[in-house]
Write a protein that holds these residues in place. Structure first.
Motif, PDB file in Angstrom:
ATOM      1  N   HIS B 396      49.916  41.035  45.386  1.00 44.72           N
ATOM      2  CA  HIS B 396      50.119  41.127  43.960  1.00 44.72           C
ATOM      3  C   HIS B 396      49.396  42.241  43.172  1.00 44.72           C
ATOM      4  O   HIS B 396      48.695  42.892  43.863  1.00 44.72           O
ATOM      5  CB  HIS B 396      49.181  39.878  43.241  1.00 44.72           C
ATOM      6  CG  HIS B 396      47.796  39.674  43.332  1.00 44.72           C
ATOM      7  ND1 HIS B 396      46.961  40.606  42.210  1.00 44.72           N
ATOM      8  CD2 HIS B 396      46.929  39.199  43.997  1.00 44.72           C
ATOM      9  CE1 HIS B 396      45.945  40.193  42.552  1.00 44.72           C
ATOM     10  NE2 HIS B 396      45.699  39.513  43.603  1.00 44.72           N
ATOM     11  N   GLN B 415      45.355  37.305  36.723  1.00 45.78           N
ATOM     12  CA  GLN B 415      46.530  37.784  37.725  1.00 45.78           C
ATOM     13  C   GLN B 415      47.921  37.022  37.143  1.00 45.78           C
ATOM     14  O   GLN B 415      47.622  35.775  36.614  1.00 45.78           O
ATOM     15  CB  GLN B 415      46.272  37.011  38.876  1.00 45.78           C
ATOM     16  CG  GLN B 415      47.532  37.426  40.035  1.00 45.78           C
ATOM     17  CD  GLN B 415      47.131  36.887  41.277  1.00 45.78           C
ATOM     18  OE1 GLN B 415      45.808  36.508  41.557  1.00 45.78           O
ATOM     19  NE2 GLN B 415      48.295  36.596  42.138  1.00 45.78           N
ATOM     20  N   GLN B 416      49.039  37.548  36.820  1.00 51.56           N
ATOM     21  CA  GLN B 416      50.063  36.960  36.653  1.00 51.56           C
ATOM     22  C   GLN B 416      51.096  36.357  37.666  1.00 51.56           C
ATOM     23  O   GLN B 416      51.815  35.537  37.484  1.00 51.56           O
ATOM     24  CB  GLN B 416      50.754  37.743  35.478  1.00 51.56           C
ATOM     25  CG  GLN B 416      49.901  37.921  34.280  1.00 51.56           C
ATOM     26  CD  GLN B 416      50.816  38.528  33.103  1.00 51.56           C
ATOM     27  OE1 GLN B 416      52.012  38.280  32.970  1.00 51.56           O
ATOM     28  NE2 GLN B 416      50.018  38.916  32.270  1.00 51.56           N
ATOM     29  N   TYR B 417      51.391  37.357  38.628  1.00 55.85           N
ATOM     30  CA  TYR B 417      52.582  36.938  39.702  1.00 55.85           C
ATOM     31  C   TYR B 417      51.728  37.173  40.969  1.00 55.85           C
ATOM     32  O   TYR B 417      50.746  37.974  41.265  1.00 55.85           O
ATOM     33  CB  TYR B 417      53.667  37.752  39.582  1.00 55.85           C
ATOM     34  CG  TYR B 417      54.058  37.638  38.437  1.00 55.85           C
ATOM     35  CD1 TYR B 417      54.644  36.416  37.891  1.00 55.85           C
ATOM     36  CD2 TYR B 417      54.092  38.764  37.396  1.00 55.85           C
ATOM     37  CE1 TYR B 417      54.903  36.387  36.569  1.00 55.85           C
ATOM     38  CE2 TYR B 417      54.569  38.508  36.211  1.00 55.85           C
ATOM     39  CZ  TYR B 417      55.002  37.387  35.532  1.00 55.85           C
ATOM     40  OH  TYR B 417      55.646  37.055  34.431  1.00 55.85           O
TER      41      TYR B 417
END
Lengths: 418, 417
Positions: B396, B415-417
């Motif tokens: 990521h 963290q988004q993805y």
């Protein structure tokens, strides 16, 4: 001498023919699959075990299964083996409503459409390549749901691989699909439909009681045939859609409710307050965890779409993955493989990512196997690797939740599809 | 006349001042030294334990840490345990605006005057998702509901204002040859394949005539000053090669029509086939002999003979060289460009081709490879720190920098993805 050679040739010929006939039908074969790590889902992990498959079913499974000499041995030692994926909800192969349907259904308000008697099986075309593609992506059992409408119709369960509908259809009435609209017209439509079903149930009960009393009264009098016929006729008078809703009200047929938002769920919950026997399954959006206490209290399983997204958009304070949220609330979760065939290939990528975010790996594997099987009432047939269950397996070179997930092989009913 | 001069002067002032503002804004940014465990420059190989110096929004220097001394005053970003890649380039995207409603005007089948530029919204979640997943440049384009939806914009996914974000306008001339326009089949012209081909050819010939008239006048070959046509004014460059014709197309016959009509008949060397699936790959040998760019996605495979076949694998196998990979966001989430590349690898191409497909190849097709698509001195400082190989789903983004400014940091934004 000559004649005996001829006889031998003949016998061998017959044997070869018989063997080839058996071989053509893969289900007749006795298969022994050697696996490195077999995840049974319901009975732990078997290291270096064997799965014996006969007639498409698991005949035996364990670490010390004796392999008969006539069995074809498939060596997957070193590989990771799990049951085939059970998809609890999908529109696979069901075309989006055409322009004509859209104007008929949507413009007049999809919320108020009661299509309870519509069976989705009429929209399933077994030759549609999406089913074979799904199979290669590891989906060996899948629920197919009708699309539009407040009450959208009857969902079915299929196991692709056959040529005709009857070959792939394993359950034609698996659930009643409802798309919950937070909308007064929808409320009115569903309430009326349920009330009518309730009324019919009560009428039926009353009649049965009356009959019982009558019977007791004049035991000697034999019932005329014509009377019986009249009774049957009366039963037929109940509309098909009402009949189905009666099944729902009495808890015989699950109600699969698409509640994208938590408000849709509370809307539905309020609506169902007078119908305690209804078995609800919720298809939820990423914020459904906000109705988590309700789901927990009523023990409602929730179907989620796995996504690689971590963040819940609206609240900075709640920045975490929504599957993780649901896990924290102790909800019963099933995962719906991505709807588009283009994304479906990523199912295990998404699960892998969820595991990295902290979702329990056991929960993830159960969520694509035994939990959806239970939701569809198929837990005795699929969803785990157990004696007597259908031989649906996925073979990975290594643990897909810990490595780049690449499917090596898929077996559906004991037959290789990949 | 006087009004026209005034207007032109006004436009010129706006343009110049905005360029000035951009430079000013970027000049004010602190210089950075990014230390990375592994730098994938894309065009100049891999550097183990390298440093990238960033100043005034541009990449100043790239090299091994033993060769570069970090000057005083440079803020150090320590990614010595991580990978550094150029920001990804997605040349087929619709995420720059607020919604689907903005991208399709479908009353007329040809809309050469429409500008997607006017619908850009920098606060849209789609752009934030792009940044969080390392996508820093997109070709934001109108939809394919009509045969010509207007013009697209090549833009960065974040910046202080619209002027800084727009990399080039007009970015492309958007064309839809078969596919979506057919879906609203109603018998009107432009919804069937004969009609749309005729319609588009007529449009292209009109643009060409307009382009040639102005070229003749400007080169002195003609003394007659042509009349301005607002519809064609800023798309006539499609005939001098600087403005790509970005053509949504799929299936065998329409792909064939694209290279025969645009490349062979109209002598254009700037046509881009985007999508190209559903049997379109059968034209791959013909595409490989022409100057036509192939942009694949969001669908990366076709299914035939009971098996998945990678579309890029087919095109590349036939010798097509310049291939890029897209998401067609919002069709597939803008954040999934790295997953698209990972999937292309799983379908049969190598890591290098996949990484070039989401960086330099799209940039080359658009002639913006002097600004984006690789880590080289002089280029825009669009840098992304990854935990590891972005072709691995488990990796990521840790940090995203665009034009020398940090717009996403995992420690700050989560963290988004």
């Amino acid at each position: 001498m000559g004649s005996s050679t001829n006889q031998k040739v003949l016998i061998i010929g017959i044997l070869v023919l018989a063997a080839s006939v058996f071989c053509l039908d893969g289900q007749e074969k006795l298969l022994a699959i050697k696996g490195g790590q077999i995840h049974t889902i319901t009975d732990g992990i078997i290291e270096n075990g064997v799965i014996l498959i006969r007639d498409g079913l698991i005949e035996d499974i364990g670490p010390d299964v004796l392999v008969p000499s006539d069995a074809e041995v498939l060596d997957h030692s070193g590989s990771f083996i799990m049951p085939g994926v059970v998809s609890p909800h999908s529109y696979l192969g069901i075309p989006p409503p055409s322009a004509a349907e859209q104007s008929a259904v949507f413009r007049s308000g999809p919320a108020i459409a009661n299509l309870a008697h519509y069976p989705v099986r009429y929209s399933i075309y077994p030759e549609d390549p999406v089913y074979l593609m799904a199979l290669k992506n590891g989906l060996t059992t899948m629920a197919i749901s009708p699309r539009p409408g407040g009450i959208a119709g009857l969902g079915a369960v299929i196991q692709p691989g056959g040529e005709r509908l009857k070959d792939i259809l394993v359950k034609e009435k698996a659930f009643l699909k409802v798309n919950v609209y937070v909308n007064t017209l929808f409320w009115d439509m569903l309430k009326r439909a349920l009330d009518e079903a309730q009324k019919k149930i009560e009428e039926k009960k009353k009649k049965a009681e009356e009959k019982k009393q009558e019977k007791e009264k004049d035991k000697e009098k034999k019932k005329g045939k014509s009377e019986k016929e009249a009774e049957e006729e009366e039963e037929e008078k109940i509309k098909e859609s009402t009949q189905i809703l009666m099944d729902v009200v009495e808890g015989r047929l699950p109600l699969m409710a698409d509640c994208y938002s938590p408000s849709a769920l509370s809307h539905l919950d309020a609506l169902l307050s007078g119908f305690p026997k209804v078995k609800v399954v919720v298809v939820g959006g990423p914020e459904i965890y906000r109705a988590g206490s309700l789901l927990k209290e009523k023990n409602i399983p929730v179907i989620l779409s796995p996504e690689i997204r971590t963040v819940i958009r609206w609240s900075r304070a709640e920045r975490t993955n929504y599957v993780l949220k649901c896990q924290g609330l102790g909800l019963k979760m099933a995962f719906q493989p991505p709807g588009g065939i283009q994304e479906q290939i990523h199912l295990f990528d998404y699960l892998n990512k969820l595991a990295l975010y902290g979702v329990n790996k056991d929960v993830l594997l159960k969520g694509v196997t035994i939990v959806p099987a239970e939701i569809l009432g198929m837990e005795k047939v699929v969803g785990s690797l157990e004696k007597g269950k259908r031989a649906d397996l996925i073979v990975f070179p290594n643990n897909p939740l810990e490595n780049i997930p690449v499917i090596e092989n898929v077996l559906s009913g004991g037959i290789y599809v990949k | 006349m006087r009004y026209k001069i005034l207007r032109m002067a006004f436009c010129l002032t706006v343009c110049l001042s905005s360029v000035g503002l951009v430079l000013e804004a970027q000049k004010g940014r602190p210089p950075y030294a990014v230390k990375a465990g592994k730098i994938l420059t894309i065009t100049k190989g891999v550097i183990q334990n390298g440093i990238v110096l960033v100043k005034n929004g541009k990449i100043e220097k790239v090299g091994k840490d033993s060769d570069i001394a970090i000057p005083a005053g440079y803020k150090v970003i320590d990614a010595s345990q991580h990978w550094l890649l150029p920001g990804f380039v997605d040349i087929h995207s619709h995420t720059g605006g607020e919604g689907y409603g903005d991208i399709n005007d479908m009353v007329f089948s040809l809309n050469p005057g429409l500008r997607i530029l006017d619908t850009i919204a920098l606060n849209t979640p789609g752009l934030k998702r792009a940044v969080a997943a390392g996508v820093t440049t997109i070709n934001h384009i109108p939809g394919s509901g009509s045969n010509n939806g207007g013009t697209g914009v090549i833009m960065k996914t974040a910046g202080d204002d619209l002027d800084e974000v727009v990399l080039r306008f007009p970015g492309v001339l958007k064309i839809a040859q078969a596919g979506n326009p057919e879906r609203r089949w109603s018998g009107e012209i432009g919804t069937g394949r004969m009609g749309m081909t005729w319609h588009l050819k007529e449009l292209m010939l009109q643009i060409k005539a307009y382009h040639d008239e102005w070229e003749a006048y400007e080169s002195g070959a003609s003394k007659v000053k042509p009349k301005k046509n607002v519809k064609f004014e800023y798309i006539k460059e499609v005939f001098d090669g600087t403005l790509p014709a970005f053509i949504h197309v799929a299936w065998f016959q329409p792909v064939q029509t694209v290279f025969r009509m645009y490349h062979d008949e109209l002598n254009m060397e700037n046509a881009v086939i985007t999508h190209g699936e559903f049997g379109g790959y059968q034209n791959a040998p013909a595409v490989s002999t022409r100057k036509v760019h192939f942009d694949c996605g969001p669908r990366l495979y076709d299914f035939w003979d009971d098996a998945f076949h990678g579309i890029i694998t087919e095109y590349a196998g036939a010798g097509v060289k310049n291939i890029s990979i897209n998401t067609d966001a919002v069709g597939t989430g803008q954040e999934k460009l790295f997953l698209q590349a990972a999937m292309a690898v799983r379908l049969g191409i190598d890591d290098k081709m996949a990484l070039e497909g989401i960086t330099i190849n799209g940039a080359r097709a658009f002639g913006i490879d002097d600004r984006v698509g690789s880590i080289e001195a002089g280029k825009d400082a669009d840098l992304v720190v990854w935990t590891g190989n972005p072709l691995d789903v488990r990796s990521h983004v840790i940090l995203t920098m665009i034009n020398g400014k940090i717009f996403y940091e995992v420690s700050r934004d989560g963290q988004q993805y």
